[in-house]
Enzyme design. Structure first.
Site, mmCIF file in Angstrom:
data_model
loop_
_atom_site.group_PDB
_atom_site.id
_atom_site.type_symbol
_atom_site.label_atom_id
_atom_site.label_comp_id
_atom_site.label_asym_id
_atom_site.label_seq_id
_atom_site.Cartn_x
_atom_site.Cartn_y
_atom_site.Cartn_z
ATOM 1 N N ASP A 136 0.793 -1.235 0.000
ATOM 2 C CA ASP A 136 0.000 0.000 0.000
ATOM 3 C C ASP A 136 0.823 1.282 0.000
ATOM 4 O O ASP A 136 0.267 2.377 -0.006
ATOM 5 C CB ASP A 136 -0.979 -0.001 1.192
ATOM 6 N N HIS A 171 6.292 -8.020 -1.321
ATOM 7 C CA HIS A 171 5.253 -8.369 -2.297
ATOM 8 C C HIS A 171 4.957 -7.252 -3.300
ATOM 9 O O HIS A 171 3.883 -7.216 -3.884
ATOM 10 C CB HIS A 171 3.960 -8.752 -1.553
ATOM 11 N N CYS A 179 4.088 -3.040 -17.426
ATOM 12 C CA CYS A 179 3.657 -3.632 -18.703
ATOM 13 C C CYS A 179 4.294 -5.011 -18.829
ATOM 14 O O CYS A 179 5.511 -5.153 -18.706
ATOM 15 C CB CYS A 179 4.088 -2.740 -19.866
ATOM 16 N N CYS A 225 -0.587 -0.920 -22.352
ATOM 17 C CA CYS A 225 0.588 -0.044 -22.383
ATOM 18 C C CYS A 225 0.485 0.945 -23.545
ATOM 19 O O CYS A 225 0.211 0.546 -24.678
ATOM 20 C CB CYS A 225 1.840 -0.918 -22.520
ATOM 21 N N THR A 269 0.787 -9.224 11.510
ATOM 22 C CA THR A 269 0.762 -10.271 10.490
ATOM 23 C C THR A 269 0.449 -11.620 11.124
ATOM 24 O O THR A 269 0.881 -11.906 12.240
ATOM 25 C CB THR A 269 2.074 -10.330 9.676
ATOM 26 N N GLU A 315 -4.487 -10.089 17.692
ATOM 27 C CA GLU A 315 -4.752 -11.512 17.948
ATOM 28 C C GLU A 315 -3.432 -12.258 18.028
ATOM 29 O O GLU A 315 -2.416 -11.768 17.546
ATOM 30 C CB GLU A 315 -5.543 -12.143 16.769
ATOM 31 N N ALA A 318 -2.153 -1.685 16.467
ATOM 32 C CA ALA A 318 -0.798 -1.208 16.187
ATOM 33 C C ALA A 318 -0.626 0.287 16.505
ATOM 34 O O ALA A 318 0.377 0.676 17.097
ATOM 35 C CB ALA A 318 -0.459 -1.481 14.720
HETATM 36 P P1 NAD Z 1 -3.395 -11.099 7.150
HETATM 37 O O1 NAD Z 1 -4.574 -10.492 6.500
HETATM 38 O O2 NAD Z 1 -3.180 -12.540 6.991
HETATM 39 O O3 NAD Z 1 -3.427 -10.810 8.745
HETATM 40 C C1 NAD Z 1 -3.531 -9.554 9.300
HETATM 41 C C2 NAD Z 1 -3.045 -9.598 10.759
HETATM 42 O O4 NAD Z 1 -3.180 -8.310 11.330
HETATM 43 C C3 NAD Z 1 -3.800 -10.573 11.675
HETATM 44 O O5 NAD Z 1 -2.870 -11.309 12.451
HETATM 45 C C4 NAD Z 1 -4.640 -9.642 12.572
HETATM 46 O O6 NAD Z 1 -4.853 -10.184 13.857
HETATM 47 C C5 NAD Z 1 -3.761 -8.420 12.631
HETATM 48 N N1 NAD Z 1 -4.443 -7.151 12.877
HETATM 49 C C6 NAD Z 1 -5.657 -6.745 12.437
HETATM 50 N N2 NAD Z 1 -5.905 -5.480 12.826
HETATM 51 C C7 NAD Z 1 -4.806 -5.059 13.513
HETATM 52 C C8 NAD Z 1 -4.441 -3.840 14.136
HETATM 53 N N3 NAD Z 1 -5.258 -2.765 14.143
HETATM 54 N N4 NAD Z 1 -3.226 -3.766 14.740
HETATM 55 C C9 NAD Z 1 -2.388 -4.838 14.758
HETATM 56 N N5 NAD Z 1 -2.689 -6.022 14.172
HETATM 57 C C10 NAD Z 1 -3.877 -6.132 13.561
HETATM 58 O O7 NAD Z 1 -2.171 -10.244 6.675
HETATM 59 P P2 NAD Z 1 -0.685 -10.664 6.436
HETATM 60 O O8 NAD Z 1 -0.263 -11.672 7.431
HETATM 61 O O9 NAD Z 1 0.051 -9.428 6.299
HETATM 62 O O10 NAD Z 1 -0.662 -11.432 5.018
HETATM 63 C C11 NAD Z 1 -1.552 -11.282 3.998
HETATM 64 C C12 NAD Z 1 -0.947 -10.824 2.695
HETATM 65 O O11 NAD Z 1 -1.886 -9.938 2.223
HETATM 66 C C13 NAD Z 1 0.331 -10.037 2.743
HETATM 67 O O12 NAD Z 1 1.279 -10.761 2.096
HETATM 68 C C14 NAD Z 1 0.075 -8.737 1.983
HETATM 69 O O13 NAD Z 1 0.801 -8.734 0.774
HETATM 70 C C15 NAD Z 1 -1.357 -8.793 1.589
HETATM 71 N N6 NAD Z 1 -2.193 -7.663 1.985
HETATM 72 C C16 NAD Z 1 -1.691 -6.401 2.019
HETATM 73 C C17 NAD Z 1 -2.498 -5.342 2.392
HETATM 74 C C18 NAD Z 1 -1.900 -3.964 2.426
HETATM 75 O O14 NAD Z 1 -1.004 -3.670 1.628
HETATM 76 N N7 NAD Z 1 -2.344 -3.098 3.344
HETATM 77 C C19 NAD Z 1 -3.833 -5.558 2.752
HETATM 78 C C20 NAD Z 1 -4.331 -6.862 2.680
HETATM 79 C C21 NAD Z 1 -3.497 -7.909 2.304
#
Ligand code: NAD
Length: 265
Positions: free
Chosen positions: A104, A119, A127, A148, A189, A216, A233
């Protein structure tokens, strides 16, 4: 909780090299849902839309979903306190590197410099024909799939789809950070996504202390985390910042308080 934050701050202040490893959870307070969980993106969309083979075969359908998930509202998201505190930690030489699974761009928008994107990044579009990279804001998504303007090839978000390899730079920087770090701080994560999820385990094996912040429990809680701080967070990082930066955020003259107010958090 307060005791854990003090212990975490103590570890961070003594650390010679600290890495932050972040996931979708750090951006939830910026309004971007994670993939997993009740309100996660996978409760609404089919993960198949992010498989590279499906994208190549059904570019229009895939782009319709991708646009809805990543381009209709991602654009409006702003960094939250957790992103801003990490950026301030880097400025104060309390953080060496961020390895993020997120796509993001919010760490960079918060001001962090040493960011390695495991990622990729949704703010770039590439492209598949001539490999030219465009800023996403310059690409019209009015007609899908976008193509493109140089070679007419199919455009794809420059993030890693299921079935694609991890960018070499991010891989190298992650392995190096895992071996260098005295402390690794994991934020938001699940630790479900391979191979990114291995980085904390590698750091632990190399002798790093592990601090984890999550609402969690995750694959790291109760296994490798030395300190698990449960909660959102933004709030936890703000408390940690107060411990780390000696003066409170309310009185801080260095800009973080101002930044936090600007972003309305
Ligand atoms: P995930 O969706 O599997 O898990 C998210 C984690 O964040 C969970 O453990 C949850 O308990 C925790 N969480 C939720 N709200 C929170 C908060 N306010 N503060 C702290 N923790 C909180 O995400 P992941 O493990 O990062 O993996 C999923 C993949 O999805 C990643 O590889 C990523 O590339 C992609 N992704 C990215 C985005 C983004 O760029 N923002 C969004 C969705 C998914």
């Amino acid at each position: 909780m307060e005791d854990k934050i003090k212990k975490a701050a103590d570890l961070l202040l003594k650390s010679r090299f600290t890495t932050a490893f972040t996931g979708a959870g750090i951006s939830v307070e910026s309004g971007i849902p994670p993939f997993r969980g009740n309100d996660g993106l996978w409760s609404k969309y089919d993960p198949r839309s992010l498989e590279i083979s499906w994208f190549m075969q059904h570019p229009q359908e895939a782009w319709t979903i991708i646009k809805e998930i990543f381009y209709d509202f991602f654009e409006e998201a702003k960094p939250n306190k957790a992103h801003l505190v990490l950026a301030e930690m880097e400025q104060r030489a309390l953080l060496g590197r961020i390895i993020t699974q997120n796509i993001d761009n919010l760490h960079q928008e918060a001001g962090s410099k040493e960011v390695y994107e495991f990622h990729g990044n949704s703010k770039r579009i590439i492209c598949l024909g001539c490999h030219r990279v465009y800023p996403a804001k310059d690409i019209s998504l009015a007609h899908l799939p976008p193509t493109c303007r140089e070679c007419g090839g199919l455009l794809k978000p420059d993030f890693v789809f299921f079935g694609e390899s991890i960018p070499q730079t991010a891989l190298g920087a992650s392995y190096e950070a895992a071996s260098l770090s005295d402390v690794l701080i994991i934020i938001g994560t699940t630790g479900e996504v391979m191979p990114a999820n291995q980085i904390p385990f590698m750091a632990k094996s190399a002798g790093s202390k592990i601090i984890e912040i999550n609402t969690e429990q995750s694959n790291y809680t109760g296994s490798i985390a030395d300190i698990f701080i449960q909660g959102k967070a933004g709030g936890i990082m703000e408390k940690l910042a107060i411990e780390l930066f000696t003066t409170s955020l309310d009185n801080d003259q260095d800009g973080i308080n101002q930044d936090l107010e600007i972003h309305g958090q």
